[in-house]
Design an enzyme around this catalytic site. Structure first.
Site, PDB file in Angstrom:
ATOM      1  N   ASP A   1       0.842  -1.242   0.148  1.00  0.00           N
ATOM      2  CA  ASP A   1       0.213   0.048  -0.066  1.00  0.00           C
ATOM      3  C   ASP A   1       0.905   1.305   0.164  1.00  0.00           C
ATOM      4  OD1 ASP A   1      -2.859   1.253   0.815  1.00  0.00           O
ATOM      5  OD2 ASP A   1      -1.403   2.338   1.654  1.00  0.00           O
TER       6      ASP A   1
ATOM      7  N   TYR B   1       3.177   9.896  -0.803  1.00  0.00           N
ATOM      8  CA  TYR B   1       4.278   9.593   0.074  1.00  0.00           C
ATOM      9  C   TYR B   1       5.434   9.611  -0.791  1.00  0.00           C
ATOM     10  CZ  TYR B   1       0.745   6.412   2.450  1.00  0.00           C
ATOM     11  OH  TYR B   1      -0.616   6.189   3.254  1.00  0.00           O
TER      12      TYR B   1
ATOM     13  N   LYS C   1      -3.056   5.814  -4.104  1.00  0.00           N
ATOM     14  CA  LYS C   1      -3.985   6.811  -3.824  1.00  0.00           C
ATOM     15  C   LYS C   1      -3.862   8.191  -4.634  1.00  0.00           C
ATOM     16  CE  LYS C   1      -3.538   4.873   0.745  1.00  0.00           C
ATOM     17  NZ  LYS C   1      -2.391   4.577   0.802  1.00  0.00           N
TER      18      LYS C   1
ATOM     19  N   HIS D   1      -7.663   9.614  -1.549  1.00  0.00           N
ATOM     20  CA  HIS D   1      -7.023   9.815  -0.362  1.00  0.00           C
ATOM     21  C   HIS D   1      -7.909  10.382   0.690  1.00  0.00           C
ATOM     22  CE1 HIS D   1      -2.581   9.386   1.106  1.00  0.00           C
ATOM     23  NE2 HIS D   1      -3.482   9.204   2.104  1.00  0.00           N
TER      24      HIS D   1
ATOM     25  N   LEU E   1      -2.058   0.279  14.625  1.00  0.00           N
ATOM     26  CA  LEU E   1      -1.518   0.246  15.838  1.00  0.00           C
ATOM     27  C   LEU E   1      -1.543   1.261  16.632  1.00  0.00           C
ATOM     28  CD1 LEU E   1       1.630  -2.192  14.918  1.00  0.00           C
ATOM     29  CD2 LEU E   1      -0.844  -2.949  15.756  1.00  0.00           C
TER      30      LEU E   1
ATOM     31  N   ILE F   1      -3.004  -2.967   7.225  1.00  0.00           N
ATOM     32  CA  ILE F   1      -1.794  -2.756   6.637  1.00  0.00           C
ATOM     33  C   ILE F   1      -0.644  -2.092   7.549  1.00  0.00           C
ATOM     34  CG2 ILE F   1      -2.449  -2.540   4.180  1.00  0.00           C
ATOM     35  CD1 ILE F   1      -2.891   0.607   4.658  1.00  0.00           C
TER      36      ILE F   1
ATOM     37  N   SER G   1       6.359  -0.968   8.791  1.00  0.00           N
ATOM     38  CA  SER G   1       7.510  -1.005   9.601  1.00  0.00           C
ATOM     39  C   SER G   1       8.762  -0.921   8.697  1.00  0.00           C
ATOM     40  CB  SER G   1       7.985  -2.012  10.595  1.00  0.00           C
ATOM     41  OG  SER G   1       8.940  -2.122  11.299  1.00  0.00           O
ATOM     42  N   VAL G   2       9.747  -0.460   8.865  1.00  0.00           N
ATOM     43  CA  VAL G   2      10.992  -0.551   8.309  1.00  0.00           C
ATOM     44  C   VAL G   2      12.104  -1.447   9.001  1.00  0.00           C
ATOM     45  CG1 VAL G   2      11.009   1.872   7.357  1.00  0.00           C
ATOM     46  CG2 VAL G   2      11.976   1.573   9.331  1.00  0.00           C
TER      47      VAL G   2
ATOM     48  N   ARG H   1      10.350  -6.488  12.954  1.00  0.00           N
ATOM     49  CA  ARG H   1       9.015  -6.295  13.248  1.00  0.00           C
ATOM     50  C   ARG H   1       8.239  -6.596  11.958  1.00  0.00           C
ATOM     51  NH1 ARG H   1       8.304  -2.200  16.435  1.00  0.00           N
ATOM     52  NH2 ARG H   1       9.726  -3.352  17.706  1.00  0.00           N
TER      53      ARG H   1
END
Length: 275
Positions: free
Chosen positions: A47, A52, A77, A110, A192, A230, A233-234, A238
């Site tokens: 996504d 972005y 989006k 969006h 989260l 969705i 994390s980088v 994780r």
């Protein structure tokens, strides 16, 4: 072995992975290795969004992955500044070129930006792109009940998805109920709450019981509610942890304990006032 992520069937018959990978706030230069790590961990839904600034990085990762295009589910989006009929068509072309793809699986408006009131014109362009086979499924993001009702007054194409901020602190019951009535899948961004709910005693207790992290418990809660989710994390560990949520289930009492955490907590903008 990577977990197999199950799918949900959208209102047009297209299947979307129930758990995908978000790249919000991932710098373009870091996006390709991050998405590669996600694909290796077993994610097949990716996504992104025009705003972005990392669609090119996503495209690079997909192209080098060796994974067949039909196994991937790519969402991007339409940004607020590009709303309107002609502008939407141009923005879509630009996104597709950056991604290096011939079609996207899901294209979303969006934000409704109600003060500008261009989302119905934008949707007409998205209807055309869908009819042309360049979008497999059309949807919206951050639409409130009033925006959905207004959109549906002027179209026969019901959005397949509404991607909204949704987590234990902001459970969006009214909106989820409307989605169920209309046949729209609920997709959760900020699932989260950017970590803001993870120290809740109810969650840490459930996590301890199952030998999982609080984040895994919250993702499992989303899946059991029927949400598409969705997480982003980088961190490779994780990324792996977030997909490892298909080997346990929450009981009714645990689901009820999480339901009690709703407190109207927004981590992002209010869709009624963001213009």
């Amino acid at each position: 072995m990577a977990p197999t992520v199950t799918t949900v069937t959208l209102n047009n018959g297209v299947e979307i992975p129930r758990l995908g990978f978000g790249v919000f706030q991932v710098p373009d230069a870091e996006t390709a290795p991050t998405v590669r790590a996600a694909l290796e961990a077993g994610y097949r839904g990716i996504d992104t969004a025009a705003v972005y600034g990392n669609e090119a990085g996503v495209g690079t990762a997909l192209a080098s992955s060796g994974i067949a295009r039909q196994e991937l589910f790519v969402t991007t989006k339409l940004w607020n500044a590009d709303q309107g009929y002609d502008a939407t068509l141009r923005a879509f072309d630009a996104s597709l070129a950056k991604l290096g793809l011939e079609y996207v699986d899901l294209y979303l408006i969006h934000w409704p930006t109600p003060g500008r009131d261009l989302y119905r014109e934008s949707w007409q362009a998205i209807e055309k792109l869908t009819a042309d086979g360049r979008i497999r499924a059309a949807g919206v993001s951050n639409f409130q009940p009033a925006h959905l009702h207004r959109l549906l007054e002027s179209t026969s194409l019901v959005p397949a998805v509404n991607q909204i901020e949704l987590h234990p602190g902001l459970q969006q019951r009214e909106l989820r109920s409307l989605h169920a009535d209309l046949g729209i899948v609920t997709e959760a961004w900020s699932p989260l709450a950017q970590g803001a709910v993870l120290a809740e005693p109810a969650l840490t207790a459930i996590a301890e019981r199952h030998g999982k992290s609080s984040a895994q418990v919250v993702l499992r809660w989303h899946l059991q509610l029927g949400n598409v989710v969705i997480p982003k994390s980088v961190t490779p560990a994780r990324i792996q942890e977030n997909i490892d949520v298909f080997d346990f289930a929450l009981g009714d009492e645990e689901m009820a304990a999480i339901a009690a955490l709703d407190r109207g907590l927004r981590t992002g903008p209010d869709p009624d006032t963001l213009n």
